[in-house]
Design a protein around this motif. Structure first.
Motif, PDB file in Angstrom:
ATOM      1  N   ASP A 292      -5.005  -6.494   3.671  1.00  0.00           N
ATOM      2  CA  ASP A 292      -3.742  -6.161   4.190  1.00  0.00           C
ATOM      3  C   ASP A 292      -3.917  -5.818   5.619  1.00  0.00           C
ATOM      4  N   LYS A 293      -2.627  -6.053   6.307  1.00  0.00           N
ATOM      5  CA  LYS A 293      -2.622  -5.604   7.806  1.00  0.00           C
ATOM      6  C   LYS A 293      -2.852  -3.929   7.903  1.00  0.00           C
ATOM      7  N   SER A 294      -2.430  -3.211   6.623  1.00  0.00           N
ATOM      8  CA  SER A 294      -2.496  -1.661   6.748  1.00  0.00           C
ATOM      9  C   SER A 294      -3.809  -1.413   6.609  1.00  0.00           C
TER      10      SER A 294
ATOM     11  N   ASP B  82      -7.865  -0.594   7.343  1.00  0.00           N
ATOM     12  CA  ASP B  82      -8.660  -0.589   8.435  1.00  0.00           C
ATOM     13  C   ASP B  82     -10.195  -1.319   7.932  1.00  0.00           C
TER      14      ASP B  82
END
Length: 374
Positions: A169-171, A173
């Motif tokens: 997911d983009k969230s 890292d």
């Protein structure tokens, strides 16, 4: 539920069939949560039926029904321990012995030993759960194996082990996932994560600094400290009328930079690229410009002459086509400099060192008061 009957409910912790408690069924759902938490010694947040359906209304619970109490985690299939330390899900077939539940940093993950051992047989996870015996580790009250790592970064690793695709997911890292993958020894995922990290890193070196960046650095730097912009990209920046004394600009990209009226006294501009820069009226006392590129630059009315006697060093500088009209360049070192087609009209070159310099200039250009030292 009629008022004349005393209904009761049988409570177990989520995923367990041991140490159950029987309590009277209260009038409200919140009261049942409170009674369940007190009876089992947990913070009850969710209730499930024996088949995993979540209960959200007291009217859905029948007399003598078995209810599983969760602290917030999803429903966990009930297990019982067998001889040899293995765990089998209640009501399951023998093949379901392959299923295990991990409690990773407080979050539950259910998967198979095959998932944990097949793709990366040499990983820590594979060694934990390979063979006929499950990893001998501490389990929680629900029988889940405790793993003291980050669940946020473990989840994409488990998904990768299931289907071989790395999906973040983009969230999330990727650096955090890489740390966990390295810890668990999931080697095949490491190059994918490293490539992802490299792609996400912003190439800040390719973006030029602006006036605000330079001013911020000036404010934060003590007057007794050396400020270095060595090798940085300042192309096109407007630094006009700023006090830039003693700054190290060696190898900096300063193409097209505006330095109108700026104070560059005693700066190091060695091998800096100032092609087509505008330095009109700039103060350049004692400046070091060895082999700097100022091709096509505007140095009109610049002042290189230091009353204290410090000599600006422009040895090997490229001033091809530069405008030096009206500049004060007394005693400047221009040894082997390129001054081809430079505009030296009304330029004061008294005592300047021009040995080996390329002085191919137009007839319209004049050297006033010039004394070439060889």
């Amino acid at each position: 539920m009629s008022k004349g009957n005393m209904n009761r409910v049988i409570l177990f912790r989520n995923g367990s069939e041991i140490d159950g408690k029987v309590v009277a069924l209260p009038q409200s759902f919140d009261a049942l949560l409170g009674a369940a938490g007190e009876a089992l010694g947990v913070e009850a947040k969710r209730l499930f039926t024996a088949k995993g359906g979540e209960i959200d209304d007291i009217l859905l619970i029948r007399d003598d029904e078995t209810v599983y109490v969760s602290c917030g985690e999803p429903f966990i299939e009930r297990t019982k321990c067998c001889a040899g330390g293995s765990c089998v899900a209640v009501g399951s077939t023998a093949s379901s012995r392959d299923w295990v539940t991990l409690n990773v940093g407080g979050q539950y993950f259910s998967t198979t030993r095959g998932t944990l051992t097949t793709k990366e047989p040499n990983s820590m996870l594979a060694r934990m759960f390979a063979g006929n015996r499950l990893w001998l580790s501490v389990t929680d009250a629900n029988g889940a194996f405790l793993v003291d790592r980050s669940p946020r970064y473990f989840e994409p690793i488990l998904s990768y082990l299931r289907h071989g695709q790395l999906i973040l997911d983009k969230s999330i890292d990727p650096q955090g996932v890489l740390e966990e993958a390295t810890f668990f020894g999931i080697e095949s995922i490491v190059p994918l994560l490293e490539s992802m990290i490299q792609d996400e890193q912003k190439p800040t070196d390719n973006f030029p600094l602006g006036r605000r960046d330079v001013i911020s650095a000036l404010i934060k730097t003590s007057h007794i400290s050396e400020l270095r912009f060595q090798g940085l990209n300042l192309a096109g920046a407007d630094l006009s009328r700023l006090d830039l004394r003693n700054i190290n600009f060696k190898y900096a990209n300063m193409q097209g930079v505006k330095l109108i009226g700026a104070n560059l006294a005693f700066c190091c501009l060695e091998r800096a690229d100032l092609s087509h820069a505008n330095l009109e009226g700039a103060i350049l006392l004692g400046v070091k410009m060895l082999c700097a590129v100022l091709e096509g630059a505007n140095l009109k009315t610049c002042n290189f002459e230091d009353p204290a006697g410090s000599r600006a060093n422009l040895e090997g500088v490229n001033l091809k086509g530069a405008i030096l009209e009206g500049s004060q360049m007394a005693s400047v070192n221009l040894r082997v400099a390129t001054l081809k087609h430079a505009n030296l009209q009304n330029c004061d070159l008294r005592g300047a060192v021009l040995a080996g310099a390329d002085l191919e200039v137009s007839a319209a250009f004049c050297l006033v008061h010039s004394h070439i030292v060889r």
